[in-house]
Motif scaffolding. Structure first.
Motif: not given
Length: 457
Positions: A126, A143, A208, A237, A266, A301
């Motif tokens: 992450i 994620w 996200a 997630t 995400v 990310q």
């Protein structure tokens, strides 16, 4: 202690007399300050073989450095040799077979860039400056894990230099037992020089981002969140942080420095469907702000990168949790409201989904039935005299949750002793890992890690 020349080594060998030495021994956790005798900067598998053989011949303590992001600092040692893989950063993506091959010095940011160029991804870290090697070998939560499993679940093959300096290949066809051990057993069995991964179609845009509430509201929000998670589809997630909001431009200025509860998401699926699924969470209570939106997967990310830079001092304690009951929620909130350093935080990973549906014995990575993982992070600047205070705060929250501890994720351990390593795997699995260690590294050459000691040691 043996010569500085390593026979057959084509990379660069650094000692304390080299100008580049101090830079090369720096790792992510600035609290770790170690001085090896040699840093062997490998360029290929042949260099790794030469370095390992040299270490054996001269009985040198061995560290293996990939991305250098491991919080315990095992990438460095005092007085020994570091097999430094940070120059080996190649990556090759095959869109046809949906696979990628990465070298051990590769970082997740570069891996994601390469795979996303062709609309593919796999579960990764992450933070983009984390290395692929340590993360994969410990299991790898991130994620995409509820959609596609851990990073280790997506590892399909590896090339490994074993303790006797032999290069072996691990896959389901060749040495399935070694592949099993590499999927969560850490760096105990050798130095991986190539990782092969299964990839999944994703992006380039995903739904996200975080929703952020005042930390005082955490008890009610987290009770709702617990119910929300119980029925959340695998494509979602979520990762929760109890933190002090940093002064990043993306966050509204009026909330900078405020203690908040941040639930990030995400959604690895159709964006419109994700909007529907996330609506109840986004609509609960009175969020301070909501940054959930379609955005490039690679942008999400890197969203955490600046919050955990290289060189700060980090002290972690972690545990898996079987579920989130009211008492746990209240304990985490109460301790988080007492955090002193604005850089410290607690992070709660939602597990389940594809992580839980793999068989417990399919990989060395363990505790598939855990619902959450909690990682408590004491963080302070190198010139701040608050290490003792932040470490005590971290241990305080960890100890308060003692009755609920349920195993631990090996990548979140510091140097906490053999008992904690056993807890990461459970007794039966630990015995299986010891048998593999006996076979591949009976002398425990690779012991600067979350060590699975061979029977003889």
């Amino acid at each position: 202690m043996g010569g500085m020349e390593i026979p057959g080594f084509r990379g660069r060998v650094l000692t304390s007399s080299d100008a580049a030495f101090d830079d090369a021994r720096r790792i992510w956790n600035g609290a770790i300050d170690r001085k090896p005798a040699l840093i062997a900067q490998c360029t290929e598998a042949a260099d790794v073989i030469a370095a390992v053989r040299h270490a054996r011949q001269h009985e040198l303590l061995v560290s293996v450095r990939g991305g250098g992001h491991g919080v315990a600092g095992h990438a460095m040692n005092d007085g020994g040799i570091v097999v430094d893989l940070s120059q080996m950063r190649g990556v090759r993506v095959d869109p046809e077979s949906r696979t990628a091959v990465g070298e051990p010095g590769l970082l997740w940011g570069d891996f994601d860039q390469a795979t996303q160029a062709v609309g593919l991804a796999t579960t990764g870290g992450i933070v983009t400056h984390t290395g692929i090697a340590g993360l994969t070998l410990g299991g790898g939560i991130g994620w995409l894990m509820r959609a596609y499993g851990t990073t280790a679940d997506n590892l399909i093959a590896a090339d490994v230099v074993t303790a006797d300096g032999t290069l072996v290949h691990a896959s389901e066809q060749d040495d399935p037992e070694l592949l099993w051990g590499l999927r969560g057993g850490g760096g105990n069995f050798g130095v991986v020089t190539r990782f092969s991964y299964r990839l999944h179609q994703l992006g380039p845009n995903v739904l996200a981002g975080p929703v952020v509430w005042p930390m005082e509201d955490a008890p009610e929000v987290m009770r709702f969140y617990r119910e929300f998670c119980a029925s959340a589809p695998n494509q979602l997630t979520t990762i929760t942080q109890y933190r002090t909001l940093p002064a990043f431009p993306i966050f509204p200025a009026r909330f900078h420095g405020r203690k908040v509860l941040q639930i990030g998401s995400v959604w690895a699926g159709d964006i419109a469907e994700g909007q529907r699924i996330l609506a109840p969470l986004r609509g609960f209570g009175k969020p301070l702000f909501d940054l959930v939106a379609p955005k490039p997967y690679v942008a999400n990310q890197s969203a955490n990168d600046k919050a955990v830079p290289h060189g700060w001092h980090y002290y972690w304690k972690s545990t898996d949790l079987p579920d989130l009951d009211d008492e746990m929620i209240d304990i985490i909130t109460e301790h988080s409201l007492r955090m002193r350093s604005p850089r410290s935080y607690s992070i709660l990973f939602q597990l389940g989904g594809a992580v839980a549906s793999a068989g417990e014995d399919d990989t060395a990575y363990s505790h598939r039935a855990a619902s959450f993982n909690l990682n408590i992070n004491g963080v302070w600047l190198p010139d701040e005299d608050r290490g003792a205070e932040e470490s005590a705060w971290t241990r305080g929250l960890f100890d308060a949750l003692q009755p609920f501890h349920y195993g631990v994720y090996v990548n979140f351990l510091m140097d906490e002793g053999p008992e904690r390593v056993r807890q990461a795997y459970g007794e039966a699995k630990h015995r299986r890992l010891v048998a593999l260690k006996d076979l591949l590294d009976p002398d425990n050459v690779f012991r600067l890690n979350q060590n699975i000691a061979p029977s003889a040691v």
